[in-house]
Write a protein that holds these residues in place. Structure first.
Motif, short mmCIF file in Angstrom:
data_model
loop_
_atom_site.label_atom_id
_atom_site.label_comp_id
_atom_site.label_asym_id
_atom_site.label_seq_id
_atom_site.Cartn_x
_atom_site.Cartn_y
_atom_site.Cartn_z
N LYS A 1 -7.32 35.30 19.87
CA LYS A 1 -6.63 34.29 19.09
C LYS A 1 -6.33 33.12 20.19
CE LYS A 1 -3.71 36.33 15.64
NZ LYS A 1 -4.24 37.54 15.44
N CYS A 2 -6.48 31.92 19.27
CA CYS A 2 -6.22 30.84 20.29
C CYS A 2 -5.01 30.62 20.99
CB CYS A 2 -6.16 29.46 19.36
SG CYS A 2 -6.18 28.00 20.16
N GLY A 3 -5.21 30.45 22.29
CA GLY A 3 -3.93 30.42 23.20
C GLY A 3 -3.12 29.21 22.92
N LYS A 4 -3.63 28.18 22.37
CA LYS A 4 -3.18 26.96 22.32
C LYS A 4 -2.18 26.93 21.07
CE LYS A 4 -4.86 22.59 23.91
NZ LYS A 4 -4.86 22.23 25.04
N CYS A 5 -2.52 27.31 19.97
CA CYS A 5 -1.84 27.18 18.82
C CYS A 5 -1.60 28.65 18.07
CB CYS A 5 -2.60 26.30 17.66
SG CYS A 5 -4.28 27.17 17.12
N GLY A 6 -2.10 29.49 18.65
CA GLY A 6 -1.91 30.93 18.39
C GLY A 6 -2.93 31.25 17.24
N LYS B 1 -14.56 29.90 16.99
CA LYS B 1 -13.80 28.78 17.87
C LYS B 1 -12.61 28.72 17.05
CE LYS B 1 -15.78 24.57 15.69
NZ LYS B 1 -16.64 23.40 16.08
N CYS B 2 -11.61 27.86 17.80
CA CYS B 2 -10.37 27.65 16.87
C CYS B 2 -10.76 26.33 16.26
CB CYS B 2 -9.22 27.42 17.79
SG CYS B 2 -7.91 26.74 17.17
N LEU B 3 -10.56 26.55 15.01
CA LEU B 3 -10.94 25.29 14.12
C LEU B 3 -9.82 24.27 14.43
CD1 LEU B 3 -12.31 27.02 10.88
CD2 LEU B 3 -13.85 26.32 12.80
N ASN B 4 -8.79 24.53 14.79
CA ASN B 4 -7.55 23.67 15.00
C ASN B 4 -7.95 22.72 16.25
OD1 ASN B 4 -5.45 23.35 13.15
ND2 ASN B 4 -4.50 25.24 14.02
N CYS B 5 -7.83 23.41 17.21
CA CYS B 5 -8.05 22.89 18.69
C CYS B 5 -9.52 22.63 19.04
CB CYS B 5 -7.27 23.67 19.66
SG CYS B 5 -5.79 24.39 18.99
N GLY B 6 -10.43 23.39 18.46
CA GLY B 6 -11.87 23.18 18.95
C GLY B 6 -12.00 24.03 20.18
ZN LIG Z 1 -5.98 26.43 18.52
#
Ligand SMILES: [Zn+2]
Ligand code: SF4
Ligand code: SF4
Ligand code: SF4
Lengths: 70, 781
Positions: free
Chosen positions: A14-19, A42-47
């Protein structure tokens, strides 16, 4: 027929930035002046883009080698 | 064998052009025929024939003979075999009984009369006068090419002098059988048809070309040709256009008569096709082969006797006699070099591949890898009879690849990064001896010794400052060999010039080098460079621990000392002074072998580099002594007990020293950085600098992961940077199941990925990998 058979397994990361969950999306990668667009997780939120070990040492390595020969 | 080093160093200038390719190719003798084939006037492939006999493959044997011999059954019985005079077996036993073996083949396994005639018929006509071996051969060769041939024989049977051989040697039946090959639609045989000088002009009218099948200046020839009987020995032409004749004197050699007839046929064919009669005819007839064959180590074997002298060989005897054939090849370099062996060919083939790789726009992976796999050790040139140096060829090709931007970036990147590290603040240092403001000497330990045994560098420096008067400066950095080996002349030059500036600032002191690679980089460029070994060989040696009387050791001379006799002697002198007994390896001194690190082979072709080490450490069972840190570490890494020469002088525990494992790339960085800090502190009283930035991040990895990182060429500092970046920016992935993190960072040209887990004051590394492709996706803040 089992419709899920060919789907990639759910990513463990999972994305470690936004979860957030990782999804497949277009990613731009480049090597020796050659730009390529590929579908990667990829994390579509953070890229943030995930390149797995299997991909890095397999397919990606092959493409690197063939670009080096150009 | 190489006597002047200067020769091999100018072997290859710029990248190869056609002329250069030809020049280099001509040095490799491997594709030349064996002596026997060259000495045979019609070039029978004897080497192949001997193999066929050994395999009892009689069908192939017969067809090998048929390929060159017009009437094999006849020739095998009467040939005067000049091939045997030059057979290389002669020097180690006795010449191979080639002719008797040919006879055995055809007596016992007579082939079907060759049904040759598949070529399209030609309309031109040729008259052949006389049916001795010359005329018969010419008629046969031209008939096979499709010409319409008429053979004139003055008696009532073909064969001329052939009938003079005793029946027992050449039975009449054989002659008749063998000559029946001329019974074909495009051959007319006129028996009882003696030709006189008067008939000649008439024949000239009727036929497009004429061949007079008599020996040059023989009675028969003079009678027919009169004042026109001067014959050119090369083209067989007479003063009359379209009339050809035997160009060789005498009938004492049947096989040369056959060759003479063949020459005539070649000329007539060329004449009728309108081609040059004189161009490139040097390959015809017997000649001396340039193939080099080393018979030095071949045990002598006497000829196999015949149990029935007159009856010829038995099958078993024939196989044994053929087994004495040396299967002549050169391959001296291929036998000595694992690299040349591993590509399955020999230099002449490789040269062509390298040339092709240069002349096409896109190199091929196979060729690139081949060019980057050579250790540039120069052993090939040493063993080659013509001094062909593939190391220099590969180096020139690498340089050209780099110049043209065709060197795959992955090939040498890692080694160049290692070099950049050693020439950076982290390791580079230039100082006068403490308390001095000038230097008579400067000690240059080199990056590999510093990376492998920093403690020795410290001790040697202290030792030198005690022993030498006038100030011993210190210079820590890399000599630039990785750039040189990788063909990157630009980077080498930059590094070298930086180094020269530092050296000049010290007042150009005499350079003392501990590493033979450094020595090889500087010896031709800086005056007075001296190896540590030559310098200390007669000084007092501060032998520690059990250094003395270690017992028997085998010396590994680094390949970069190949022609440094002074160093070889100094090292042995020191070993004897230390009480060691010296065993010389089969390949030592000017024949020494590389450890697989030279030329950066270990990066371009790790598997080959491993084979090179394994092969080298098998040469002796006694402990090795190396005086290059890379040789030492690579041998030890493959389980060979190996000491560094400095261990014998400075180490207190030699058992430990001989088995100490390879340091590994990360540890070498660590060692170099620490060495600089320690030396600054100890000698120059500089306060111990602490590591800063990401270098302070504590990395914990088990042996398996350390090994994986070494294999994947990932430094600890790469991992530290990934973690610093991930923890600083939060750009990382998390595995909710186990709490592991995964993150990447790209300090320069490679992207590193690390899976890790924080633990107390550090981070446990669980996996690491890398790729060269760059992700250009923007990460949102
Ligand atoms: Zn993210
Ligand atoms: S040593 Fe090698 S390069 Fe030299 S002639 Fe023999 S095969 Fe060719
Ligand atoms: S040893 Fe064999 S290959 Fe060599 S010259 Fe003699 S017959 Fe020929
Ligand atoms: S590795 Fe050494 S012996 Fe082999 S080709 Fe290269 S320079 Fe020659």
């Amino acid at each position: 027929m089992n419709k899920t058979a060919n789907l990639p397994p759910k990513p463990v990361w999972k994305c470690g930035k936004c979860g957030g969950e990782l999804k497949h999306g277009t990613v731009k990668i480049t090597y020796l002046g050659n730009d390529l667009r590929v579908e990667e997780l990829k994390c579509l939120n953070c890229g943030l883009v995930l390149i797995t070990e299997e991909l890095a040492l397999g397919k990606m390595f092959e493409v690197e080698q063939s670009l080096e020969d150009k | 064998m190489v006597t002047h080093r200067a020769n091999i160093y100018k072997e290859v200038g710029a990248a190869m052009d056609q002329v250069e390719l030809r020049r280099l190719e001509s040095k490799c003798s491997q594709e030349n025929p064996p002596a026997c084939t060259a000495g045979c006037p019609i070039h029978v492939d004897v080497r192949k024939l001997m193999l066929a006999i050994q395999n009892q493959d009689w069908k192939s044997a017969a067809s090998i003979l048929q390929q060159k011999q017009p009437f094999p059954g006849i020739i095998s019985r009467i040939c005067d075999h000049p091939c045997e005079d030059v057979c290389k077996r002669k020097d180690v036993g006795a010449t191979v009984a080639i002719s008797n073996l040919e006879r055995f083949c055809l007596e016992n396994y007579a082939p079907k009369i060759a049904n040759v005639g598949a070529v399209p018929p030609k309309s031109q006509t040729v008259a052949v006068v006389g049916s001795g071996l010359r005329g018969l051969t010419t008629a046969y060769d031209l008939a096979r090419k499709g010409y319409i041939v008429t053979l004139f024989e003055k008696s009532d049977r073909l064969g001329g002098n052939l009938w003079k051989h005793p029946e027992q040697q050449l039975p009449a039946q054989v002659i008749t059988n063998e000559l029946s090959v001329l019974n074909r639609p495009n051959v007319t045989i006129e028996r009882n048809a003696g030709i006189t000088r008067q008939d000649l002009s008439q024949l000239k009218e009727r036929f497009d070309a004429l061949y007079i099948g008599f020996a040059a200046q023989s009675e028969d020839a003079l009678e027919l040709l009169g004042e026109n009987s001067t014959v050119d020995p090369i083209s067989c032409t007479t003063p009359i256009a379209g009339v050809f004749a035997g160009g060789r004197f005498g009938n004492n050699s049947p096989i040369n008569a056959v060759a003479d007839g063949r020459r005539g046929a070649v000329s007539i064919d060329r004449y009728l096709q309108g081609a040059s009669l004189t161009a490139s005819r040097h390959g015809e007839g017997a000649f001396e082969s340039k193939l080099f064959v080393n018979v030095n180590k071949i045990p002598s074997l006497p000829a196999v006797p015949m149990s029935h002298e007159s009856g010829g060989y038995t099958g078993e005897e024939a196989v044994r006699e053929a087994g004495r054939c040396l299967n002549c090849q050169c391959l001296e370099c291929v036998k000595a070099c694992k690299y040349l062996e591993s590509y399955g060919g020999y230099p002449k083939k490789y040269l062509r591949e390298i040339y092709n790789n240069e002349s096409i726009v896109m190199g091929t992976r196979h060729a690139n890898k081949m060019i980057n796999s050579c250790t540039q050790c120069g052993l090939c040139a040493e063993v080659c009879p013509n001094d062909l140096d593939m190391g220099q060829v590969c180096l020139a090709s690498r340089e050209s690849m780099v110049r043209r931007g065709k060197m795959p970036p992955s090939a040498h990147d890692f080694a160049l990064r290692d070099m950049a590290f050693s020439n950076s603040e982290q390791f580079a240092l230039t100082r006068h001896q403490p308390g001095f403001d000038s230097s008579k000497y400067v000690f240059f330990p080199g990056c590999q010794l510093s990376g492998s045994s920093p403690e020795h560098v410290e001790k040697v420096y202290a030792y030198l400052t005690e022993q030498l008067v006038g100030g011993v400066g210190l210079m820590l950095r890399c000599c630039g060999a990785p750039a040189h080996w990788g063909g990157d002349q630009g980077q080498f030059q930059t590094s070298f010039e930086e180094m020269v500036v530092e050296w000049e600032n010290l007042g150009k002191p005499q350079l003392i080098v501990a590493c033979s690679t450094c020595h090889s980089m500087f010896r031709e460029k800086l005056p007075g460079v001296v190896s540590l070994w030559e310098l200390i060989k007669d000084m007092d040696l501060p032998i520690q621990g059990d250094g003395a009387n270690y017992g028997k050791v085998a010396v590994q001379d680094p390949c970069t000392t190949r022609y440094e006799q002074g160093i070889h002697e100094a090292v042995r002198h020191i070993l004897l002074r230390l009480g060691c007994e010296i065993e010389e390896l089969p390949y030592s001194k000017e024949l020494t072998k590389c450890c697989g690190f030279g030329g950066l082979t270990a990066f371009a072709n790790p598997r080959l580099a491993q084979q090179i080490v394994e092969n080298r450490i098998k040469e002796s069972t006694v402990d090795y002594v190396a005086y290059c840190a890379m040789c030492r570490d690579r041998f030890a890494a493959h389980g060979k007990r190996t000491l560094h020469l400095l261990d014998l002088i400075f180490a207190d525990d030699l058992q430990n020293a001989a088995t100490r494992p390879d340091s590994g790339f990360s540890q070498r960085h660590e060692h170099r950085a620490r060495l600089k800090r320690t030396l600054l502190h100890k000698f120059w009283q500089t306060p111990q600098e602490k590591e800063r930035g990401y270098r302070t991040i504590k990395i914990i990895c088990n042996e398996e992961i350390s090994k994986l990182m070494e294999e994947r060429l990932i430094f600890i500092e790469d991992v530290q940077q990934v973690i610093e970046h991930a923890e600083g920016t939060g750009s990382k992935f998390i595995n909710p199941d186990n709490g592991n993190y995964l993150a990447y960072f790209r300090p320069a040209r490679v992207t590193y990925w690390v899976e890790y887990q924080p633990q107390e004051d550090g981070f446990v590394v669980l996996n690491a990998y890398s790729h060269r492709m760059e992700i250009v996706e923007e990460v949102k803040p």
